[in-house]
Design an enzyme around this catalytic site. Structure first.
Site: not given
Ligand code: TRP
Length: 356
Positions: A195, A115, A198
């Site tokens: 994977k 992040k 979103k």
């Protein structure tokens, strides 16, 4: 017999996709329907504040997650469904928990580092504290099992560390929560890299996609000549390992990760035998991907269509979701309040009173 408690949550961002569905949602439904458990499922709307946010979007998104919960089969008669922000005890407990967590431990978490890279302008205390709040989400219900994707394992480890420290320092017996695994742990991206996620457009199939959209998305999955060798790699050293497969195209000798994604989806939706059938073809006569993709699109759509219909129906009932949330939050607060009172007692701060 007292029922074991379960807690899980999803962040209030965007719509669910097949990765969330297999990684967490199916497990959430299975545990709800098991009489041994009492299930609490929230929308992590406070966690949505740890990265840049827009209040109007947050309002829509958290409402939408509840609609998704109901659509996949969570039942407010069986599960307590609520918004995290409506149970302020989570925040209070997170603060107490933060007294036993070092800053360095938090800074070293891979999720934190990611992040920081993604939002270098937004490295806030809330972001650093993300796992501590998550530990409080779980432990405020003294939940023992958490149906959640494998990517959340480092956060569960923090929750266990906090439980251990609180238990030894304050003589409590908070459970050390474990992750509840579902079969489709890892749903590969349609791009063949990583994977379904979103934040990666083109990587996922959303639960709201129609048949045409699914067909178009699958059409873009990179494939190969249709024939090749399959290598199975087993990493038995890793706890809870899954065998990984590599599909090596016979003409180019390159690994086809898109083919792995397709085969995994075949197995998730149609079972192992069907996958084996396609794998045999891959190693002999060859796979016709056009056919496989059309068939797979239909199978996927058939499974998610009832979810879409249910969601539409739920959204036509004005006020229904609000009622679910309101009564859910009330039930959640009762349990959460008991835990926070117990923790305050154990820490000795409840007894401080207002006098010297
Ligand atoms: N961190 C979780 C995710 O990104 C969401 C979450 C917040 C959560 N609190 C939780 C999941 C408590 C399980 C339990 O998916």
């Amino acid at each position: 017999m007292t029922k074991k408690r379960i807690l899980s949550g999803m962040r209030a961002t965007g719509t669910l996709h097949l990765g969330n569905y297999f990684g967490a949602a199916k497990g959430m439904v299975a545990l709800q329907d098991d009489p041994n458990y009492k299930t609490f499922y929230m929308v992590a709307d406070l966690h949505a504040l740890t990265t840049p946010f827009n209040v109007e979007e947050l309002r829509k998104n958290r409402h939408n997650v509840i609609a998704d919960y109901l659509a996949i089969g969570l039942d407010p008669e069986k599960s307590t469904l609520f918004f995290q922000s409506m149970v302020p005890e989570h925040v209070e407990l997170a603060y107490y928990f933060s007294t036993v967590v070092s800053v360095a431990r938090m800074q070293h978490l891979p999720t934190f580092k990611e992040k920081v890279k993604q939002y270098p302008e937004n490295v806030t205390m809330a972001l650093l504290n993300y796992p501590v709040l998550m530990a409080a989400d779980i432990l405020v219900y003294q939940a023992e099992l958490v149906p959640v994707g494998i990517d959340q394992e480092p956060h569960l480890e923090i929750a266990r560390e906090i439980a251990r420290k609180f238990n030894s320092q304050y003589g409590l017996s908070l459970p050390e929560p474990k992750r509840f695994q579902t079969s489709g742990e890892y749903v590969p991206s349609l791009t063949g890299e990583g994977k379904m996620s979103k934040s990666m457009p083109g990587s996922f199939i959303a639960l709201t996609d129609d048949l045409e959209t699914i067909k178009k998305k699958l059409a873009k999955v990179p494939t190969d000549s249709g024939k090749g060798k399959i290598k199975t790699i087993t990493d038995t050293k890793k706890p809870g390992y899954q065998a990984k497969k590599r599909y090596i195209d016979s003409t180019t000798n390159q690994e086809s990760k898109g083919v792995l994604a397709l085969m995994t989806l075949v197995e998730l939706f149609e079972g192992k035998e069907k996958r084996v059938k396609y794998e045999k073809a891959y190693e002999s006569s060859g796979v016709r991907y056009g056919e496989l993709k059309t068939y797979l699109a239909e199978v996927i759509y058939n499974e998610i269509k009832p979810i879409q219909e249910k969601k539409r129906e739920i959204l036509t009932q004005p006020g229904y979701i609000d009622e679910v949330i309101e009564s859910g939050a009330k039930k959640a607060r009762q349990v959460a309040g008991e835990t926070v009172r117990m923790v305050r007692q154990a820490m000795g701060i409840a007894q401080l009173g207002i006098n010297s």
